[in-house]
Design a protein around this motif. Structure first.
Motif, PDB file in Angstrom:
ATOM      1  N   LYS A 200       3.145   9.655  -4.699  1.00  0.00           N
ATOM      2  CA  LYS A 200       3.189   8.553  -5.363  1.00  0.00           C
ATOM      3  C   LYS A 200       4.440   7.699  -5.028  1.00  0.00           C
ATOM      4  O   LYS A 200       5.490   8.218  -4.792  1.00  0.00           O
ATOM      5  N   PHE A 202       7.040   5.310  -7.092  1.00  0.00           N
ATOM      6  CA  PHE A 202       7.254   4.806  -8.356  1.00  0.00           C
ATOM      7  C   PHE A 202       7.709   3.408  -8.370  1.00  0.00           C
ATOM      8  O   PHE A 202       8.656   3.168  -7.466  1.00  0.00           O
ATOM      9  N   GLU A 233       2.432   3.922  -8.744  1.00  0.00           N
ATOM     10  CA  GLU A 233       2.576   4.433 -10.075  1.00  0.00           C
ATOM     11  C   GLU A 233       3.848   3.463 -10.740  1.00  0.00           C
ATOM     12  O   GLU A 233       4.743   4.272 -10.932  1.00  0.00           O
ATOM     13  N   MET A 240      11.694   6.030 -15.372  1.00  0.00           N
ATOM     14  CA  MET A 240      11.888   6.105 -14.074  1.00  0.00           C
ATOM     15  C   MET A 240      13.200   6.468 -13.547  1.00  0.00           C
ATOM     16  O   MET A 240      13.430   7.505 -12.617  1.00  0.00           O
ATOM     17  N   PHE A 249      10.406  12.946  -7.779  1.00  0.00           N
ATOM     18  CA  PHE A 249       9.705  11.773  -7.314  1.00  0.00           C
ATOM     19  C   PHE A 249       9.396  12.151  -5.931  1.00  0.00           C
ATOM     20  O   PHE A 249       9.751  12.860  -5.323  1.00  0.00           O
ATOM     21  N   PHE A 252      10.050   5.859  -4.172  1.00  0.00           N
ATOM     22  CA  PHE A 252      10.226   4.838  -5.319  1.00  0.00           C
ATOM     23  C   PHE A 252      10.662   3.447  -4.370  1.00  0.00           C
ATOM     24  O   PHE A 252      11.210   3.570  -3.614  1.00  0.00           O
TER      25      PHE A 252
END
Length: 579
Positions: A200, A202, A233, A240, A249, A252
């Motif tokens: 993912k 972020f 996401e 976050m 995480f 990001f």
């Protein structure tokens, strides 16, 4: 797969940068978008009595607030539609300054599967910077291929790069054993023999940062084309940040507002900074890189710092803890029918929290355009300032508030960025012997007399010593890079303090300038993580809190979800000329 910037890539870089630079030059020369002379700035103020900072998370709502005159500035413009809209407003004075800024994609290297270098390299090849800048920003951003922005004198133009190529991304994966499964859509992890898990990215939400959220989706979509299960996401910004602080995480997308000094490379990528809530977010631990970053951190002069900075950028290009994406100019629109006196500052822009000169010089104007003293201005804040503890705050939104409450021992000149005396009237830099045959740097601060904290208590060299001792003794993560080599702080007299370092470094001058903890408030704080000074009542002043600073404003009121209200500090030491 790295390629030298010579030959074909150099041509590609020039083809990309040329229209970008033409766009930026056109922006600067059109209409009201001209560089404002900073010759009119003055080192005293502030000239307004109150700043109300309405918290407006939605980007369209911030535009509307500016258009309605409910915010004197529309700051940090990145969306082309916003820039074009601001340019069309006759009352908008557009300011632009190339910035010490980096927007990046960060990998979590502490855990699989992104601890594998080929995966990071493949994602770098699958990231189309040109398309991101062209599609989301209409060329207003500068593409980055290194870890230092182009505006910096430490930028290394010879750093290898990862050109956008899905074919090369697939080759990197194939060569490393990440083969496609029978469907041809998903990659198999050679370590487990199973399909790679979802990874993912972020980002902040579309509501708060639409370009950041869309950028994350663009990178994810591109990665999926080579069989990498990457998904965007978007999430609440403060949620976050909490996840990033504890390493929860995969990837990001965020931005750093950088300093003029390249020591941020040490802060971001040295293994000693890989601690909870520390700056080394990717968790990179590389002995070769650590050695070079130590050379940078302990450089005796600028020449040695340049050599080490160049080496570090080359290693980082290979390891890819980040994919550097772009560096943005700081573009701000001020309502010239409401205010004047905003000052451009090299590397930071006119509305940035690292620019103290706008804060001191901004004034309201009357209906004839004449500057007037006093009164209230409204300056919108684009996110909730979650944490106003100066020892632990980390986001730009928190600094937007705290930078107006605290002052510093030195400041940077708005034009040259040279260091200027501020709360320290002068300083001496020397050496000592921490042990026989070894040298260390010393920095002696001579604090100005007559400075007071916002609650009226004197600010002295004792507060400087206390700040250094408190941050070092408690090993506070945000300041590890500044305090780790401090051997001791010695109080010479009430207004003189000498800071001793166990090593020699050109940069220790900046590390020694810690002065933001009021001893009479913080001496009783045992749990610095849980301390909320903006919520706790002041021990002697009714209606005031323990958020005590030396800056031009006091935080008078904070209503989460609504606004922050700042009022002029009556005890500010630069209120009048001649100080």
């Amino acid at each position: 797969m790295l390629r030298s910037p010579r030959g074909g890539r150099e041509m590609k870089t020039r083809k990309l940068l040329f229209p970008v630079l033409i766009m930026l030059l056109a922006l600067m020369s059109c209409g009201t978008m001209m560089a404002q002379s900073t010759s009119g700035w003055e080192p005293w103020g502030p000239r307004v009595d109150e700043i109300i900072m309405p918290i407006i998370k939605n980007s369209d709502a911030r535009r509307i607030a500016f258009e309605r005159g409910e915010s004197i500035v529309w700051s940090g413009l990145t969306k082309p539609t916003d820039i074009d809209q601001a340019k069309s407003l006759g009352y908008a004075d557009m300011r632009m300054t190339l910035g010490f800024h980096m927007f990046y994609l960060c990998f979590n290297m502490r855990r699989g599967p992104l601890d594998a270098q080929p995966l990071r390299q493949a994602i770098a090849h699958a990231t189309d910077r040109d398309n991101i800048i062209r599609t989301l920003f209409k060329g207003y951003m500068l593409p980055m291929s290194s870890f230092v922005p182009q505006v910096s004198p430490f930028y290394n133009k010879t750093v290898p790069f990862y050109e956008f190529s899905l074919k090369k991304a697939a080759e990197v994966l194939d060569n490393a054993g990440y083969k496609l499964d029978a469907t041809g859509k998903n990659r198999i992890d050679p370590k487990t023999g199973k399909p790679l898990p979802d990874m993912k990215i972020f980002t902040p939400t579309y509501e708060v940062a639409p370009t950041s959220a869309e950028l994350g989706k663009m990178i994810a979509d591109s990665c999926q084309k080579v069989g990498l299960p990457v998904k965007p996401e978007p999430m609440d910004f403060n949620v976050m940040l909490d996840k990033l602080d504890i390493g929860e995480f995969d990837m990001f997308c965020l931005a750093w507002g950088l300093s003029k000094n390249p020591t941020f490379l040490h802060s971001f990528f040295h293994s000693s900074m890989d601690v909870e809530a520390g700056y080394n977010k990717p968790g990179i631990r590389n002995p070769e890189l650590d050695k070079v970053l130590d050379e940078l951190y302990y450089a005796a002069d600028l020449k040695a710092a340049q050599v080490a900075s160049d080496k570090a950028q080359l290693i980082l290009a290979r390891e890819m803890p980040y994919v550097p994406l772009y560096s943005r100019p700081y573009i701000d629109a001020f309502n010239k029918t409401q205010v004047t006196g905003y000052i451009d500052m090299g590397g930071f822009g006119a509305a940035h929290y690292n620019n103290p000169w706008t804060l001191l010089n901004i004034r309201r104007v009357d209906r004839f355009g004449k500057a007037i003293e006093g009164g209230t201005i409204r300056w919108s804040l684009s996110e909730e300032p979650k944490n106003l503890n100066p020892a632990t705050s980390s986001s730009a939104y928190e600094q937007e508030v705290l930078s107006k409450v605290f002052d510093s021992l030195t400041v940077s000149h708005p034009d040259t960025l040279d260091d200027m005396p501020w709360m320290a009237e002068k300083w001496d830099i020397g050496t000592w012997e921490p042990e026989p045959g070894k040298k260390g740097t010393t920095v002696t601060w001579y604090v100005r007399k007559g400075i007071k904290w916002s609650d009226g208590m004197p600010f002295t060299a004792e507060d400087v010593k206390f700040t250094i001792d408190y941050l070092k003794d408690n090993e506070i993560p945000r300041y590890l890079d500044a305090t780790m080599d401090i051997a001791k702080a010695e109080l010479i007299n009430k207004y003189t303090v000498k800071v001793y370092f166990s090593s020699v470094s050109y940069w220790h001058f900046y590390n020694a300038g810690l002065s933001f903890l009021a001893k009479h408030i913080w001496k009783d704080v045992t749990d610095w993580k849980a301390f909320q000074p903006w919520l706790e009542p002041h021990p002697t002043i009714k209606g005031y809190t323990k958020l005590v600073g030396t800056g031009p404003f006091i935080m008078k009121e904070y209503r989460p979800g609504e606004f922050v209200r700042l009022v002029k500090n009556p005890n500010y030491w630069r209120l009048k000329p001649g100080k």
